[in-house]
Write a protein that holds these residues in place. Structure first.
Motif: not given
Ligand code: PBG
Ligand code: ZN
Length: 325
Positions: A22-24, A303, A296, A323-325, A318-319, A300
């Motif tokens: 998970d990438l947040r 992580r 991205l 790409w991530i959220s 990224a946000v 990942i």
């Protein structure tokens, strides 16, 4: 019976269901270069990243916070006139970092985690991370009080985390002791436990104007051929009182991130450094790679190797790009 692993790959819904990593936004630490004069100046080799004055820094952080990016790492970029052989201006009460930290804490309080780089290379006229003698040899023990006082200045201004990147021996002990003596028992230390010497920091040094004027950093930064050395140093940093450990560069050190994770030492932060970012950007501009996707995939992988958090110049992008959220 044929063992059909592909069953769990047939739709994005099932892939999401079984995804292990998970990438947040909460995993991201956005780096900032803070300059003493107002405005923003571009950094050619770090597209999308600028050097910002204190006011522009606060404005940009406000936008980042709305994106869910709640941690920043600040690097000071003092004027050339402020540099000296001992880098003493790193300890100025009204230095650019204390000013920026105060302004950020006034604006955002505990909603924002403010981390500050603690190192002399931006402040010394020779560009080394510590004091040097007449022969140009780095003076480890003479450097420690400067690092400790620099960290204290940041803590006084309200910094949450001091992040020493200098690679001198004993600096976590020195910083922890001075912080505690002055009542800053709650200020954390994110120690660069593993930091390899080499070519990965080029664009950063351009951005921070911190290249060594002679020699290299191999007498203090680690040899990329070594892994056990880094694990040993990580243990020492923990013994000295580090709360979190930094590993950099990130992708060349996925093995070490993994081994620190297995050893369950402390929260691990990986620094996706300037050349890791810039090389993706450059290849993307040439049309040789899909930079968005590649970036991205870098994050990942970091992580997945076990990093709890990532310092990356690609955080905001990224946000913003979803790409991530
Ligand atoms: C300063 C420092 C460096 C980086 C972080 N802190 C440069 C160096 O060691 O020369 C590099 C970060 C990057 O390349 O993005 N000691
Ligand atoms: Zn340095």
């Amino acid at each position: 019976m044929l063992n059909r692993s592909r069953r769990l790959r047939t739709s994005s819904a099932i892939r999401n269901l079984v995804a292990e990593t998970d990438l947040r936004p909460r995993h991201i630490i956005q780096p900032y270069f803070v300059q003493p004069h107002p405005g923003t100046s571009e950094i050619a080799s770090l597209p999308g990243i600028g050097r910002t004055g204190v006011e522009d820094t606060v404005r940009q952080v406000e936008q980042d916070l709305k994106l869910g990016l709640a941690s920043v790492l600040l690097f000071g970029v003092p004027d050339a006139e402020a540099k000296s052989p001992d880098g003493a201006s790193c300890c100025d009460h009204d230095g650019v970092i204390p000013q920026a930290v105060k302004a950020l804490k006034k604006a955002f309080g505990s909603d924002l985690i403010v981390m500050t780089d603690v190192c002399l290379c931006g402040y010394t006229s020779h560009g080394h991370c510590g004091l040097v003698d007449d022969e140009g040899v780095v003076q480890n023990d003479k450097t420690l009080p400067f690092l400790a006082e620099m960290a204290l200045r940041h803590a006084e201004a309200g910094a949450d985390v001091a992040a020493p990147s200098d690679m001198m021996d004993g600096r976590v002990t020195a910083i922890r002791a001075l912080l505690d003596q002055n009542g800053f028992t709650q200020t954390s230390i994110l120690s660069y436990a593993i930091k390899h010497a080499g070519a990965y920091y080029g664009p950063f040094r351009e951005a921070a104007d911190s290249s060594p004027k002679f020699g290299d950093r191999k007498t203090y930064q680690m040899d990329p051929r070594n892994a056990r050395e880094g694990l040993r140093d990580a243990l020492l940093d923990i013994k000295e009182g580090a709360d979190m450990l930094m590993v950099k560069p990130a992708l060349p050190n996925l093995d070490l991130i993994w081994r620190l994770r297995e050893a369950q030492l402390a929260p691990i932060c990986a620094y996706h450094v300037s050349s890791e970012f810039s090389s993706v950007k450059a290849a993307d501009r040439l049309g040789w790679v899909n930079g968005d996707q590649l970036m991205l995939e870098h994050l990942i992988a970091i992580r997945r190797a076990g990093a709890d958090m990532i310092v990356t110049y690609a955080g905001r992008e990224a946000v913003e790009k979803g790409w991530i959220s």
